[in-house]
Scaffold this motif. Structure first.
Motif, PDB file in Angstrom:
ATOM      1  N   PRO A 195      -0.366   8.463  -8.118  1.00  0.00           N
ATOM      2  CA  PRO A 195       0.292   7.212  -7.455  1.00  0.00           C
ATOM      3  C   PRO A 195       0.592   7.552  -5.647  1.00  0.00           C
ATOM      4  O   PRO A 195       0.469   6.313  -5.132  1.00  0.00           O
ATOM      5  CB  PRO A 195       1.445   6.849  -8.376  1.00  0.00           C
ATOM      6  CG  PRO A 195       1.803   8.059  -8.977  1.00  0.00           C
ATOM      7  CD  PRO A 195       0.613   8.713  -9.063  1.00  0.00           C
ATOM      8  N   ALA A 196       1.158   8.650  -5.669  1.00  0.00           N
ATOM      9  CA  ALA A 196       1.784   8.724  -4.095  1.00  0.00           C
ATOM     10  C   ALA A 196       0.530   8.888  -3.078  1.00  0.00           C
ATOM     11  O   ALA A 196       0.641   8.208  -2.252  1.00  0.00           O
ATOM     12  CB  ALA A 196       2.599  10.079  -4.173  1.00  0.00           C
ATOM     13  N   THR A 197      -0.678   9.246  -3.437  1.00  0.00           N
ATOM     14  CA  THR A 197      -1.638   9.621  -2.574  1.00  0.00           C
ATOM     15  C   THR A 197      -2.209   8.021  -2.514  1.00  0.00           C
ATOM     16  O   THR A 197      -2.631   7.584  -1.492  1.00  0.00           O
ATOM     17  CB  THR A 197      -2.683  10.366  -2.899  1.00  0.00           C
ATOM     18  OG1 THR A 197      -2.347  11.710  -3.021  1.00  0.00           O
ATOM     19  CG2 THR A 197      -3.790  10.380  -2.302  1.00  0.00           C
ATOM     20  N   THR A 198      -2.397   7.378  -3.505  1.00  0.00           N
ATOM     21  CA  THR A 198      -2.945   5.959  -3.599  1.00  0.00           C
ATOM     22  C   THR A 198      -1.842   5.029  -2.731  1.00  0.00           C
ATOM     23  O   THR A 198      -2.504   4.153  -2.043  1.00  0.00           O
ATOM     24  CB  THR A 198      -3.034   5.270  -4.877  1.00  0.00           C
ATOM     25  OG1 THR A 198      -4.023   6.362  -5.795  1.00  0.00           O
ATOM     26  CG2 THR A 198      -3.509   4.070  -5.036  1.00  0.00           C
ATOM     27  N   LEU A 199      -0.667   5.041  -2.818  1.00  0.00           N
ATOM     28  CA  LEU A 199       0.162   4.246  -2.130  1.00  0.00           C
ATOM     29  C   LEU A 199       0.165   4.714  -0.636  1.00  0.00           C
ATOM     30  O   LEU A 199       0.209   3.672   0.266  1.00  0.00           O
ATOM     31  CB  LEU A 199       1.702   4.527  -2.722  1.00  0.00           C
ATOM     32  CG  LEU A 199       2.613   3.742  -2.160  1.00  0.00           C
ATOM     33  CD1 LEU A 199       2.518   2.254  -2.199  1.00  0.00           C
ATOM     34  CD2 LEU A 199       4.190   4.091  -2.648  1.00  0.00           C
ATOM     35  N   HIS A 200      -0.013   5.931  -0.292  1.00  0.00           N
ATOM     36  CA  HIS A 200      -0.074   6.324   1.132  1.00  0.00           C
ATOM     37  C   HIS A 200      -1.350   5.595   1.608  1.00  0.00           C
ATOM     38  O   HIS A 200      -1.291   5.407   2.910  1.00  0.00           O
ATOM     39  CB  HIS A 200       0.007   7.727   1.090  1.00  0.00           C
ATOM     40  CG  HIS A 200      -0.352   8.154   2.500  1.00  0.00           C
ATOM     41  ND1 HIS A 200       0.668   8.209   3.453  1.00  0.00           N
ATOM     42  CD2 HIS A 200      -1.114   8.951   3.189  1.00  0.00           C
ATOM     43  CE1 HIS A 200       0.274   8.717   4.725  1.00  0.00           C
ATOM     44  NE2 HIS A 200      -0.970   9.106   4.399  1.00  0.00           N
ATOM     45  N   GLN A 201      -2.441   5.780   0.986  1.00  0.00           N
ATOM     46  CA  GLN A 201      -3.529   5.228   1.608  1.00  0.00           C
ATOM     47  C   GLN A 201      -3.410   3.655   1.835  1.00  0.00           C
ATOM     48  O   GLN A 201      -4.063   3.106   2.617  1.00  0.00           O
ATOM     49  CB  GLN A 201      -4.741   5.575   0.465  1.00  0.00           C
ATOM     50  CG  GLN A 201      -5.260   7.136   0.384  1.00  0.00           C
ATOM     51  CD  GLN A 201      -6.047   7.305  -0.441  1.00  0.00           C
ATOM     52  OE1 GLN A 201      -6.480   6.346  -1.666  1.00  0.00           O
ATOM     53  NE2 GLN A 201      -6.863   8.325  -0.236  1.00  0.00           N
ATOM     54  N   ALA A 202      -3.090   2.909   0.867  1.00  0.00           N
ATOM     55  CA  ALA A 202      -2.845   1.484   0.880  1.00  0.00           C
ATOM     56  C   ALA A 202      -1.814   1.382   2.026  1.00  0.00           C
ATOM     57  O   ALA A 202      -2.035   0.337   2.834  1.00  0.00           O
ATOM     58  CB  ALA A 202      -1.896   0.846  -0.450  1.00  0.00           C
ATOM     59  N   ARG A 203      -0.863   1.902   2.181  1.00  0.00           N
ATOM     60  CA  ARG A 203       0.119   1.712   3.456  1.00  0.00           C
ATOM     61  C   ARG A 203      -0.600   2.196   4.740  1.00  0.00           C
ATOM     62  O   ARG A 203      -0.364   1.353   5.665  1.00  0.00           O
ATOM     63  CB  ARG A 203       1.276   2.900   3.430  1.00  0.00           C
ATOM     64  CG  ARG A 203       2.294   2.320   2.168  1.00  0.00           C
ATOM     65  CD  ARG A 203       3.562   3.138   2.293  1.00  0.00           C
ATOM     66  NE  ARG A 203       4.493   2.952   1.434  1.00  0.00           N
ATOM     67  CZ  ARG A 203       5.521   3.805   0.944  1.00  0.00           C
ATOM     68  NH1 ARG A 203       5.515   4.835   1.231  1.00  0.00           N
ATOM     69  NH2 ARG A 203       6.290   3.341   0.191  1.00  0.00           N
TER      70      ARG A 203
END
Length: 446
Positions: A195-203
């Motif tokens: 989730p942290a990587t996915t959230l970073h990509q979305a940001r």
């Protein structure tokens, strides 16, 4: 790119060219189409899509895919339509629009090349049309270049025999579709596990999405209404060197000069209609090439986009250019993928979005700048003296501007909805006047 076809907005890109047809006419003045077909046929192995069909499997067997046509007849794709008198530019543009509007049948490869003999001084017009699923603008330039040469005496090699690859079986398609769905599910699970990587990509993507799709809306104008099926074309001839000098003198890019001239044309169009232009800022939809191939090697579709404000209310062409250059430089930080890419492969969402284009408020006008070949090119020994791009209209974009550089020329084509923009010539003249004003100001500054 297939949904607009179903709504009467065919996604067809093209180009029309003027050739020195002296060597393409026989002693009786007839066009030597077989000689041209021989050249075209010999280059087809370099363009596999030109002998393939876009096949849509039945439910459960996956997405549309390219398959080799069981039968291929070059005469169905390289065709001739002689001009009727008078052979002037008005009739030329009407004839180009006529062949552009002829539908591409899904039962054949999605391209046609039309030759239009009968212009004055033994000139011959050519129009090539290709479905957007095959190529975008840069890839279209590469594709057209496949059939062209750098000299009039380039040798022609005989066409090699061609054997179509059999179409995959229903079992192959089912297994392939199942494999794709499993991979997609695994990708989704992988994102959930990180989730942290996915959230970073979305940001990282969010600023571009917000800037382009959520920040502000395009003003309502008289030329942003749902389009029909008929078009009007206008052409603007200009010097590539002159446009480059204008850009250099004002610390701008060539694309900024094109958008500034477009803004000038829009200003004149709206004023001629009695509409207020003071303080008006329109938005231009500007495609951005994301191709990573070497120059002249682009294939398929690799495009992003940005929206650039056009200060229509600014009467000074120099000030207008500088404002656009500043805004364009800022917007390049927010280039984003096309809407269909953001929606992924969800067909329902794609179809809803496509229908919504008839009421979209992202942009008012489409402006594209395509880089062509810097040297003169030849087709079957005939020199191409001019090339003009032709782009599609969809939704409520009733006006599109496309420029193509070629052999020191910067040739601009305006494509307009025939009903919404019957006064397209007013816009085209406004573009010419804007380019002339910028050129004159450049000489004064020098």
């Amino acid at each position: 790119m297939l949904w607009p076809d179903d709504l009467g907005w065919p996604e067809v890109i093209g180009a029309f060219a003027i050739l020195d047809g002296t060597g393409l006419l026989d002693p009786d003045g007839r066009f030597r189409v077989e000689a041209v077909r021989e050249v075209i046929g010999s280059r087809l192995p370099q363009v596999p899509r030109f002998r393939q069909l876009l096949y849509t499997p039945r439910w459960g067997l996956g997405r549309p895919l390219w398959v080799d046509a069981r039968f291929f007849d070059l005469t169905e794709h390289v065709r001739v339509r002689p001009f009727a008198a008078p052979p002037d530019e008005v009739r030329l543009l009407r004839t180009v629009e006529y062949v552009r509007a002829l539908p591409l049948s899904r039962s054949r490869p999605l391209w046609e090349m039309w030759f239009l003999p009968g212009l004055a001084d033994d000139r011959v017009a050519m129009f090539i049309k290709v479905h957007h699923t095959i190529a975008d603008g840069p890839a279209g330039v590469t594709l057209l270049g496949t059939f062209l040469d750098l000299s009039a005496d380039a040798p022609t090699t005989p066409a090699r025999p061609w054997t179509p690859v059999p179409m995959p079986s229903s079992r192959n398609l089912f297994e392939d579709n199942l494999r794709r769905r499993v991979q997609a599910a695994e990708g989704t699970l992988s994102q959930l596990r990180r989730p942290a990587t996915t959230l970073h990509q979305a940001r990282e993507r969010w600023p571009a999405v917000r800037e382009n799709y959520l920040k502000g809306r395009a003003p309502r104008t008289s030329f942003n209404i749902p389009i029909g099926q008929h078009r009007r074309l206008a052409v603007i001839r200009s010097s590539l060197d002159a446009a480059k000098q204008i850009a250099h003198h004002h610390d701008a890019k060539l694309n900024d000069v094109l958008m500034s001239a477009t803004a000038g044309g829009l200003r004149e169009l709206l004023r001629s209609r009695g509409e207020l232009v003071e303080d008006l800022v329109l938005r231009a939809f500007v495609p951005v090439s994301l191709h990573q191939e070497e120059p002249g090697k682009a294939r398929g579709n690799q495009g992003g986009l940005m929206f650039v404000p056009l200060p229509i209310g600014e009467p000074d062409p120099i000030r207008r250019l500088r404002l656009i250059a500043e805004a364009s430089a800022r917007q390049k930080k927010y280039v984003v993928g096309a809407p269909e890419g953001i929606l992924g492969r969800n067909r329902v969402l794609q179809r809803v979005m496509t229908r919504g284009l008839a009421r979209q408020r992202w942009a008012n006008v489409y402006v594209a700048n395509i880089f062509g070949h810097p040297m003169p090119l030849y087709l079957a020994g005939a020199r191409i003296t001019e090339i003009f791009p032709v782009v599609p209209l969809i939704g409520n974009f009733t006006l599109a501007v496309a420029a193509l550089s070629y052999a020191e020329q910067l040739n601009i084509t305006v494509v307009a909805d025939a009903n919404a923009c019957p006064d397209v010539d007013v816009f085209a003249q406004g573009v010419r006047d804007s380019l002339q004003a910028l050129s004159s100001s450049q000489h004064l500054l020098a």
